[in-house]
Design a protein around this motif. Structure first.
Motif, PDB file in Angstrom:
ATOM      1  N   VAL A  65     -23.695  73.749   1.519  1.00  0.00           N
ATOM      2  CA  VAL A  65     -24.066  72.731   2.502  1.00  0.00           C
ATOM      3  C   VAL A  65     -23.029  72.669   3.628  1.00  0.00           C
ATOM      4  CG1 VAL A  65     -24.268  70.216   2.786  1.00  0.00           C
ATOM      5  CG2 VAL A  65     -25.490  71.376   0.931  1.00  0.00           C
ATOM      6  N   HIS A  68     -23.513  75.368   6.089  1.00  0.00           N
ATOM      7  CA  HIS A  68     -24.648  75.112   6.977  1.00  0.00           C
ATOM      8  C   HIS A  68     -24.300  74.046   8.007  1.00  0.00           C
ATOM      9  CE1 HIS A  68     -28.780  75.591   8.122  1.00  0.00           C
ATOM     10  NE2 HIS A  68     -28.915  74.279   8.175  1.00  0.00           N
ATOM     11  N   ARG A  69     -23.544  73.056   7.582  1.00  0.00           N
ATOM     12  CA  ARG A  69     -23.109  72.011   8.510  1.00  0.00           C
ATOM     13  C   ARG A  69     -22.280  72.626   9.644  1.00  0.00           C
ATOM     14  NH1 ARG A  69     -20.739  66.234   8.007  1.00  0.00           N
ATOM     15  NH2 ARG A  69     -19.518  66.171   9.899  1.00  0.00           N
ATOM     16  N   TYR A  72     -24.590  74.280  12.007  1.00  0.00           N
ATOM     17  CA  TYR A  72     -25.324  73.265  12.780  1.00  0.00           C
ATOM     18  C   TYR A  72     -24.422  72.699  13.879  1.00  0.00           C
ATOM     19  CZ  TYR A  72     -27.470  68.696  13.749  1.00  0.00           C
ATOM     20  OH  TYR A  72     -27.996  67.585  14.362  1.00  0.00           O
ATOM     21  N   ILE A  89     -22.591  63.698   5.723  1.00  0.00           N
ATOM     22  CA  ILE A  89     -24.005  64.093   5.578  1.00  0.00           C
ATOM     23  C   ILE A  89     -24.369  64.344   4.123  1.00  0.00           C
ATOM     24  CG2 ILE A  89     -24.406  64.991   7.914  1.00  0.00           C
ATOM     25  CD1 ILE A  89     -24.039  67.635   5.517  1.00  0.00           C
ATOM     26  N   GLU A  90     -23.409  64.159   3.213  1.00  0.00           N
ATOM     27  CA  GLU A  90     -23.730  64.379   1.795  1.00  0.00           C
ATOM     28  C   GLU A  90     -22.634  63.781   0.923  1.00  0.00           C
ATOM     29  OE1 GLU A  90     -21.715  66.487  -0.098  1.00  0.00           O
ATOM     30  OE2 GLU A  90     -20.459  67.173   1.569  1.00  0.00           O
ATOM     31  N   SER A 148     -30.352  67.860   3.358  1.00  0.00           N
ATOM     32  CA  SER A 148     -31.267  68.946   3.750  1.00  0.00           C
ATOM     33  C   SER A 148     -30.537  70.067   4.476  1.00  0.00           C
ATOM     34  CB  SER A 148     -32.405  68.391   4.598  1.00  0.00           C
ATOM     35  OG  SER A 148     -31.904  67.575   5.615  1.00  0.00           O
ATOM     36  N   PHE A 149     -29.221  70.084   4.361  1.00  0.00           N
ATOM     37  CA  PHE A 149     -28.432  71.086   5.088  1.00  0.00           C
ATOM     38  C   PHE A 149     -28.373  72.424   4.331  1.00  0.00           C
ATOM     39  CE2 PHE A 149     -27.512  67.716   7.786  1.00  0.00           C
ATOM     40  CZ  PHE A 149     -26.777  68.154   8.873  1.00  0.00           C
TER      41      PHE A 149
END
Ligand SMILES: Cc1cc2nc3c(=O)[nH]c(=O)nc-3n(C[C@H](O)[C@H](O)[C@H](O)COP(=O)(O)O)c2cc1C
Length: 572
Positions: A65, A68-69, A72, A89-90, A148-149
Motif C-alpha cells: 500500500v 502505491h501511495r 499516487y 490513508i490506512e 484501496s491503495f
C-alpha cells in the motif's frame, strides 16, 4: 429508529486512534452476520470474508500500500501532494484485524437473476456487505478503515499472500479495531481535501436537472445558482483593510497586493482569507461555425489536437500549472470531433461546435443554457473536491471572434475597437474578422438584458461554459481568476445574469487582445499582470495565482505592530 440514524451518521472511515486490544469473537461474529445479511443480486451472496491477523502478512500488505501511495503522490499536482503528506490513508499495522471482502463473479451460476448482462451487480452486492459490516462495527464501537491503495501488481500479490482463488476479486481491504472516539466529520473534510456536497445538489425530480428535496419546489441549476450569488462581505473587506494597516510594513507598501487581500477577504467573508490552494484551472474547449468565414489561418482541427496536447500534459497551461502546483481539467463542451475518454478530460459535449453566427444563431437557447449549467457543475465539483481557487481556461480555434461579438453585445462597443488579431492574423484577415463580428451583431441584434439569448445568438460553447463556471464559483464564494478575453466574455455573461459576480473575479492579466481591456473596465477588475500574453488556455490566470496566494498568506502570517512590539511611524 433514532439509534439507527445515529449509527449511520456517526459511522466514519477511521485511520487513527486504534487500540491494540483484540476483538471479541462474539462481537466479530455479529458484525460478520450483519455483513452477510446484505442484499445481493439474484440472492447470489457473492462475498467471502478473509480475516487477517498475522503481523507478517499485514506488514507485507502495508508495504504494498505504501508503494502505491508513493506512486499516487507522484502523480498529484504539488499542492495536492503537499496536502496528502499529513493524511493517513490506512491503519493496516495498527489494527488487530484486517478483513478482506471478496466477490465471486461466478457464484450463483450463469442464470443468476439480475446479473444477466450486468456483471457489475456482483461486486456491487459485495460492497453492500461492506456497508453492513461498517455500520454494525460502528454500533459495536469498532472503527473501520477501507484501504484501496493497490495497483494491479499489489492486488496480484495480495491474491498470492492470502491464497485467493484466481476467479475471485478483491472488493475491499478493511482495517478493523476498537477506538475510543469517532471523528465527527470525515477526516478528509477535516484536512480540507474534499467537502460534503449538499443533498440538494443530488436530488432531481422526475428527470435530470430539476433539483430539489422532497416537498420543495424543484429549481433549475442556472436559476438556483444565480439566486445564490450575493454581494461580497463589506465588513470583512473593511476588517482586512484595517489589519493591513496594522501589519508590520509601511501602510500601502504592498500596493495592489493589498487590494487582492481585501478582495479575497470579502469573498471568504473573513478578514484573514484562506490561502487559495489547491487551485484548479478548467479549460473549456469548443469549436466555432464562424471559422468558415476565414477569421483565422488556423485549421479547425487544431482545437482537437490542442485538447489532446493539454490532456497529455504538453501545453503551456500544463507547464505553468505544474510549476505552480495546480490541477488542469479539460472540459469538452463543444469540440467538433468525438474524443476518447482520458483522465483529466470531462466529456460535457453539448454540440459538435456552434453554427456559423453570420448565417443564423450559433446555438439554440437550450444548448446555450446546457453549456452554462455544465460550467456551474464543473465549478461545484472542483470546489467540492477541495479546491479553494478556480482559474478559467479555454481552447477553441476562432473563439476570439465569438468573444469579440459577445463583448460588443454587452458593452455596446464598436467591433473595430474590440476585434483583435487573436493568434496573430494579418490586416486583411483582421478586416474580415471585424466585418464578421459586425454582420453577426447586425443580424441578431442581441439584447444584453437576455444573456442566454446573447450566448445563443453569437456565443461559443466554451464562453457559455465559462459563464457558468464563473457563476458557480461566485455562488460558492470561491475566488475565480479570469484569463483573457474568452473568459472575460464569459464573465460578462455571468455578470449580466448575476450583478454581484464581478466581486468574485480577479483578472489574472490584461490580454493583448483589445477586447480584454474593455471587458475588465466593464467588470471593474484591475489586471494583476500585464505581460502581452494572448495565448489563452488559462496561462495568464495561472501566472497570477502566486499573487493571490502570497496576499492571503501575508494576511495570516505577518505580525501586527501590537503583536510584534514594533513601533508604528508617527503621523505626518
Ligand atoms: C470504495 C472506497 C474506497 C476507499 N478507500 C480509501 C483508502 O484507500 N484510504 C482511505 O484513507 N480511505 C478510503 N476510503 C474512505 C473514504 O475516504 C471515506 O469514506 C470518505 O472520506 C468519507 O468519510 P467517512 O467514511 O468518514 O464518512 C474509501 C471509501 C470507499 C467507499
Amino acid at each position: 429508529m433514532q439509534d439507527f440514524y445515529d449509527v449511520l451518521h456517526s459511522r466514519r472511515d477511521v485511520r487513527t486512534g486504534f487500540r491494540p486490544d483484540p476483538i471479541d469473537d462474539e462481537v466479530l461474529t455479529r458484525v460478520l452476520r450483519a455483513a452477510h445479511a446484505a442484499p445481493s443480486v439474484g440472492f447470489s451472496q457473492p462475498w467471502d470474508f478473509v480475516l487477517v491477523r498475522d503481523p507478517a502478512t499485514r506488514e507485507r500488505v502495508h508495504t504494498l500500500v505504501d508503494e502505491h501511495r508513493t506512486r499516487y503522490a507522484a502523480s498529484l499536482p504539488a499542492a495536492r501532494a503537499e496536502a496528502l503528506r499529513s493524511i493517513r490513508i490506512e491503519a493496516i499495522r495498527e489494527t488487530p484485524l484486517n478483513v478482506v471482502v471478496t466477490a465471486d463473479p461466478t457464484r450463483g451460476g450463469r442464470h443468476t437473476l439480475g446479473r444477466h448482462g450486468r456483471p457489475e451487480m456482483g461486486p456491487y452486492s459485495a460492497a453492500l456487505a461492506v456497508q453492513n459490516l461498517w455500520l454494525a462495527a460502528r454500533a459495536e464501537g469498532l472503527g473501520v478503515g477501507w484501504v484501496s491503495f493497490f495497483g494491479d501488481d499489489g492486488l496480484a500479490e495480495l491474491h498470492e499472500l492470502l491464497d485467493l482463488p484466481p476467479h475471485v476479486e478483491v472488493v475491499a481491504y478493511l482495517c478493523v479495531g476498537h477506538v475510543d472516539a469517532f471523528p465527527d466529520r470525515p477526516e478528509l473534510e477535516g484536512h480540507g481535501w474534499a467537502r460534503r456536497r449538499p443533498l440538494e445538489w443530488a436530488v432531481h425530480q422526475e428527470g435530470w436537472g430539476s433539483r430539489g428535496l422532497p416537498g420543495a419546489e424543484p429549481v433549475a441549476l442556472l436559476e438556483s445558482t444565480v439566486d445564490a450569488v450575493g454581494p461580497v462581505d463589506e465588513a470583512a473587506r473593511g476588517a482586512a483593510r484595517e489589519r493591513l494597516d496594522r501589519m508590520t510594513k509601511p501602510r500601502g507598501a504592498l500596493g495592489r497586493v493589498e487590494d487582492v487581500a481585501v478582495t479575497l477577504a470579502g469573498i471568504a467573508a473573513t478578514p484573514i482569507p484562506p490561502v487559495p490552494a489547491p487551485a484548479a484551472v478548467a479549460v473549456f474547449a469548443g469549436d466555432h461555425g464562424v471559422h468558415a468565414q476565414g477569421v483565422t489561418p488556423w485549421p479547425q482541427e487544431v482545437t482537437v489536437q490542442m485538447v489532446g496536447n493539454i490532456v497529455g500534459g504538453g501545453a503551456v497551461v500544463n507547464a505553468f500549472a505544474r510549476q505552480l502546483g495546480a490541477e488542469v481539467q479539460v472540459v469538452d463542451v463543444g469540440v467538433a470531433a468525438d474524443l476518447d475518454p482520458a483522465p483529466g478530460l470531462l466529456p460535457r459535449k453539448v454540440a459538435h461546435g456552434t453554427a456559423d453566427m453570420t448565417e443564423g444563431p450559433a446555438l439554440t437557447r437550450e444548448q446555450a443554457r446546457r453549456a452554462v449549467e455544465h460550467g456551474i457543475e464543473v465549478a461545484r465539483d472542483l470546489v467540492a473536491a477541495g479546491n479553494r481557487c478556480l482559474l478559467t481556461g479555454d481552447m477553441g480555434i476562432a473563439n476570439t471572434t465569438a468573444a469579440a461579438t459577445l463583448v460588443c453585445a454587452f458593452t455596446g462597443a464598436d467591433p473595430a475597437t474590440v476585434t483583435g488579431r487573436g493568434t496573430g492574423i494579418d490586416d486583411a484577415t483582421l478586416a474580415r474578422k471585424t466585418d464578421v463580428v459586425r454582420r453577426a451583431l447586425e443580424r441578431h441584434r442581441p439584447d444584453p438584458a437576455d444573456p442566454i439569448g446573447v450566448l445563443a445568438a453569437v456565443g461559443g460553447l466554451e464562453h457559455a461554459g465559462l459563464a457558468g463556471f464563473v457563476l458557480g464559483a461566485a455562488a460558492l464564494r470561491t475566488p475565480v481568476v479570469l484569463d483573457g478575453v474568452i473568459a472575460g466574455a464569459g464573465a460578462l455573461v455571468a455578470a449580466a445574469l448575476a450583478p454581484d459576480v464581478p466581486g468574485y473575479c480577479l483578472a489574472g492579466h490584461r490580454s493583448a487582445e483589445p477586447g480584454g481591456r474593455l471587458v475588465l473596465e466593464h467588470l471593474g477588475c484591475t489586471p494583476l499582470l500585464e505581460l502581452d500574453m494572448r495565448l489563452g488556455e488559462g496561462t495568464g490566470a495561472l501566472l497570477a495565482l502566486p499573487v493571490l496566494q502570497g496576499a492571503a498568506r501575508a494576511m495570516a502570517d505577518v505580525a501586527t505592530f501590537d503583536s510584534a512590539g514594533v513601533t508604528d511611524k508617527t503621523d505626518g
